[in-house]
Design an enzyme around this catalytic site. Structure first.
Site, PDB file in Angstrom:
ATOM      1  N   GLU A  21       2.838  -3.497   4.914  1.00  0.00           N
ATOM      2  CA  GLU A  21       2.779  -4.849   5.472  1.00  0.00           C
ATOM      3  C   GLU A  21       3.324  -5.883   4.494  1.00  0.00           C
ATOM      4  O   GLU A  21       3.912  -6.889   4.906  1.00  0.00           O
ATOM      5  CB  GLU A  21       1.332  -5.173   5.877  1.00  0.00           C
ATOM      6  CG  GLU A  21       0.894  -4.333   7.068  1.00  0.00           C
ATOM      7  CD  GLU A  21      -0.601  -4.173   7.212  1.00  0.00           C
ATOM      8  OE1 GLU A  21      -1.019  -3.504   8.173  1.00  0.00           O
ATOM      9  OE2 GLU A  21      -1.352  -4.709   6.368  1.00  0.00           O
TER      10      GLU A  21
ATOM     11  N   ASN B 177      -9.266  -0.478   2.889  1.00  0.00           N
ATOM     12  CA  ASN B 177      -8.447  -1.690   2.842  1.00  0.00           C
ATOM     13  C   ASN B 177      -8.851  -2.598   4.003  1.00  0.00           C
ATOM     14  O   ASN B 177      -8.555  -2.308   5.160  1.00  0.00           O
ATOM     15  CB  ASN B 177      -6.964  -1.318   2.947  1.00  0.00           C
ATOM     16  CG  ASN B 177      -6.060  -2.533   3.014  1.00  0.00           C
ATOM     17  OD1 ASN B 177      -6.461  -3.648   2.683  1.00  0.00           O
ATOM     18  ND2 ASN B 177      -4.824  -2.322   3.435  1.00  0.00           N
ATOM     19  N   TRP B 178      -9.536  -3.703   3.683  1.00  0.00           N
ATOM     20  CA  TRP B 178     -10.035  -4.591   4.733  1.00  0.00           C
ATOM     21  C   TRP B 178      -8.938  -5.463   5.333  1.00  0.00           C
ATOM     22  O   TRP B 178      -9.153  -6.110   6.347  1.00  0.00           O
ATOM     23  CB  TRP B 178     -11.136  -5.490   4.167  1.00  0.00           C
ATOM     24  CG  TRP B 178     -12.375  -4.770   3.741  1.00  0.00           C
ATOM     25  CD1 TRP B 178     -12.631  -3.431   3.836  1.00  0.00           C
ATOM     26  CD2 TRP B 178     -13.547  -5.362   3.166  1.00  0.00           C
ATOM     27  NE1 TRP B 178     -13.882  -3.145   3.342  1.00  0.00           N
ATOM     28  CE2 TRP B 178     -14.476  -4.307   2.922  1.00  0.00           C
ATOM     29  CE3 TRP B 178     -13.900  -6.660   2.822  1.00  0.00           C
ATOM     30  CZ2 TRP B 178     -15.724  -4.543   2.359  1.00  0.00           C
ATOM     31  CZ3 TRP B 178     -15.152  -6.886   2.260  1.00  0.00           C
ATOM     32  CH2 TRP B 178     -16.052  -5.840   2.037  1.00  0.00           C
ATOM     33  N   LYS B 179      -7.789  -5.512   4.674  1.00  0.00           N
ATOM     34  CA  LYS B 179      -6.682  -6.381   5.124  1.00  0.00           C
ATOM     35  C   LYS B 179      -7.209  -7.821   5.268  1.00  0.00           C
ATOM     36  O   LYS B 179      -8.069  -8.244   4.496  1.00  0.00           O
ATOM     37  CB  LYS B 179      -6.049  -5.824   6.399  1.00  0.00           C
ATOM     38  CG  LYS B 179      -5.592  -4.364   6.222  1.00  0.00           C
ATOM     39  CD  LYS B 179      -4.732  -3.866   7.333  1.00  0.00           C
ATOM     40  CE  LYS B 179      -4.291  -2.439   7.051  1.00  0.00           C
ATOM     41  NZ  LYS B 179      -3.355  -1.918   8.061  1.00  0.00           N
TER      42      LYS B 179
ATOM     43  N   GLY C 114      -2.495   1.735  12.015  1.00  0.00           N
ATOM     44  CA  GLY C 114      -3.067   0.867  13.033  1.00  0.00           C
ATOM     45  C   GLY C 114      -2.589   1.135  14.438  1.00  0.00           C
ATOM     46  O   GLY C 114      -2.833   0.345  15.349  1.00  0.00           O
TER      47      GLY C 114
ATOM     48  N   GLY D 214      -7.780   1.961   6.822  1.00  0.00           N
ATOM     49  CA  GLY D 214      -7.618   0.606   7.340  1.00  0.00           C
ATOM     50  C   GLY D 214      -8.717   0.249   8.317  1.00  0.00           C
ATOM     51  O   GLY D 214      -9.819  -0.136   7.948  1.00  0.00           O
ATOM     52  N   GLY D 215      -8.429   0.378   9.624  1.00  0.00           N
ATOM     53  CA  GLY D 215      -9.362  -0.053  10.655  1.00  0.00           C
ATOM     54  C   GLY D 215     -10.746   0.547  10.520  1.00  0.00           C
ATOM     55  O   GLY D 215     -11.758  -0.155  10.698  1.00  0.00           O
TER      56      GLY D 215
ATOM     57  N   GLU E 194       1.570   6.404   3.443  1.00  0.00           N
ATOM     58  CA  GLU E 194       1.219   5.797   4.716  1.00  0.00           C
ATOM     59  C   GLU E 194       2.441   5.753   5.626  1.00  0.00           C
ATOM     60  O   GLU E 194       3.278   4.850   5.503  1.00  0.00           O
ATOM     61  CB  GLU E 194       0.703   4.374   4.507  1.00  0.00           C
ATOM     62  CG  GLU E 194      -0.615   4.289   3.760  1.00  0.00           C
ATOM     63  CD  GLU E 194      -1.242   2.916   3.941  1.00  0.00           C
ATOM     64  OE1 GLU E 194      -2.416   2.862   4.319  1.00  0.00           O
ATOM     65  OE2 GLU E 194      -0.561   1.907   3.726  1.00  0.00           O
TER      66      GLU E 194
ATOM     67  N   HIS F 292       2.042  -2.167  -0.141  1.00  0.00           N
ATOM     68  CA  HIS F 292       1.638  -1.790   1.208  1.00  0.00           C
ATOM     69  C   HIS F 292       2.763  -2.126   2.175  1.00  0.00           C
ATOM     70  O   HIS F 292       3.482  -3.108   2.003  1.00  0.00           O
ATOM     71  CB  HIS F 292       0.354  -2.530   1.600  1.00  0.00           C
ATOM     72  CG  HIS F 292      -0.277  -2.001   2.843  1.00  0.00           C
ATOM     73  ND1 HIS F 292       0.182  -2.329   4.102  1.00  0.00           N
ATOM     74  CD2 HIS F 292      -1.310  -1.138   3.034  1.00  0.00           C
ATOM     75  CE1 HIS F 292      -0.553  -1.702   5.006  1.00  0.00           C
ATOM     76  NE2 HIS F 292      -1.465  -0.979   4.389  1.00  0.00           N
TER      77      HIS F 292
ATOM     78  N   SER G  32      -4.418   5.730  10.346  1.00  0.00           N
ATOM     79  CA  SER G  32      -5.353   6.018  11.440  1.00  0.00           C
ATOM     80  C   SER G  32      -6.273   7.197  11.128  1.00  0.00           C
ATOM     81  O   SER G  32      -6.531   8.050  11.990  1.00  0.00           O
ATOM     82  CB  SER G  32      -4.581   6.252  12.751  1.00  0.00           C
ATOM     83  OG  SER G  32      -3.854   5.090  13.121  1.00  0.00           O
TER      84      SER G  32
END
Length: 261
Positions: free
Chosen positions: A103, A17-19, A182, A243-244, A176, A101, A222
């Site tokens: 977010e 997921n590049w966000k 993150g 994610g990251g 998640e 998600h 993470s």
């Protein structure tokens, strides 16, 4: 819940997921960097921002990697400024989409019913929804993990149960824990497995053993090359929503290798 034989029937999925990150140049470098690790042993997906769907689709053409969107509207069309429909996504050959998600829930006040409606729209269009669920640190410390997960998962299952009956159930769940997204903090493999088993048990109670055992449940929070192997070794963890680390071709490649086993 589950055993090693059952686990082997569920192919691992590593989804990046590049966000809200990316550019034409960095997207190309990222994809070309991890493509050498892709094979038919592990499913790989990337979820890019809407403006890059065409570029990513072209880069991944015939590469064995799926590309997805980070959100979708439950509406087919109309006066919904800023929204994107399933039919629009299909024009970019999108096959998967993230819904719910944390977010989106936090910053856009998405309810679990709204998430369920998005999942229905995706399934009806032949697009696989990856439905995200997870608790905050305060909810975990208050002993509310199961209740929170149920409140997020149950509306999705109730709305989407009809797709089991017509053979079109193709839903993935991503657990998640909000406190691990993150933050650099990761749920221990045992903590993650406990919730994954809880989710699978709930699916079994609502939809039956066959659906519960065939549905992939990913862990997100993470995940890195250094901890991925231990996390992915758990019986009910079928891969990761990354994610990251998905923004680094080296890290993403390492996670793919970990999923391969």
């Amino acid at each position: 819940m589950g055993n090693a034989t059952e686990k082997q029937t569920r192919k691992k999925l590593v989804a990046g997921n590049w966000k809200m990150n990316g550019s034409f140049d960095s997207n190309e470098a990222l994809i070309l960097g991890f493509l050498p690790e892709v094979d038919d042993l592990v499913d790989v997906s990337v979820f890019c921002p809407f403006p890059y769907l065409a570029q990513v689709a072209k880069l991944l053409q015939e590469q064995g990697v799926a590309h997805g969107a980070q959100d979708v509207s439950s509406k087919a069309s109309g006066a919904y400024t800023g929204e994107v429909s399933v039919d629009m996504l299909k024009e970019f050959e999108v096959t998967q989409v993230l819904v719910g998600h944390s977010e989106r829930r936090q910053y856009h006040a998405e309810t679990s019913v709204a998430v369920a409606e998005k999942a229905v729209a995706a399934l009806a269009a032949g697009i696989t929804p990856i439905v995200c669920v997870g608790e905050t640190l305060a909810e975990r410390e208050a002993g509310q993990v199961e209740a929170v997960i149920a409140s997020q998962l149950d509306p999705v299952v109730e709305h989407c149960a009809k797709f089991v009956e017509n053979g079109a159930w193709n839903l993935v769940i991503a657990y998640e824990p909000v406190w691990a997204i993150g933050t650099g903090v990761t749920a221990s493999p045992d903590q993650a497995q406990e919730v994954h088993a809880m989710i699978r048990n709930r699916l079994q109670a609502m939809l039956g053993t066959e659906v519960a055992q065939s549905t992939r449940i990913l862990y997100g929070g993470s995940v890195k090359p250094g901890n991925a192997s231990e996390i992915f070794s758990k019986v009910d963890i079928d891969g990761g929503l990354i994610g990251g680390a998905a923004l680094s071709s080296d890290d993403f490649s390492g996670i793919i290798r970990a999923a391969r086993g």
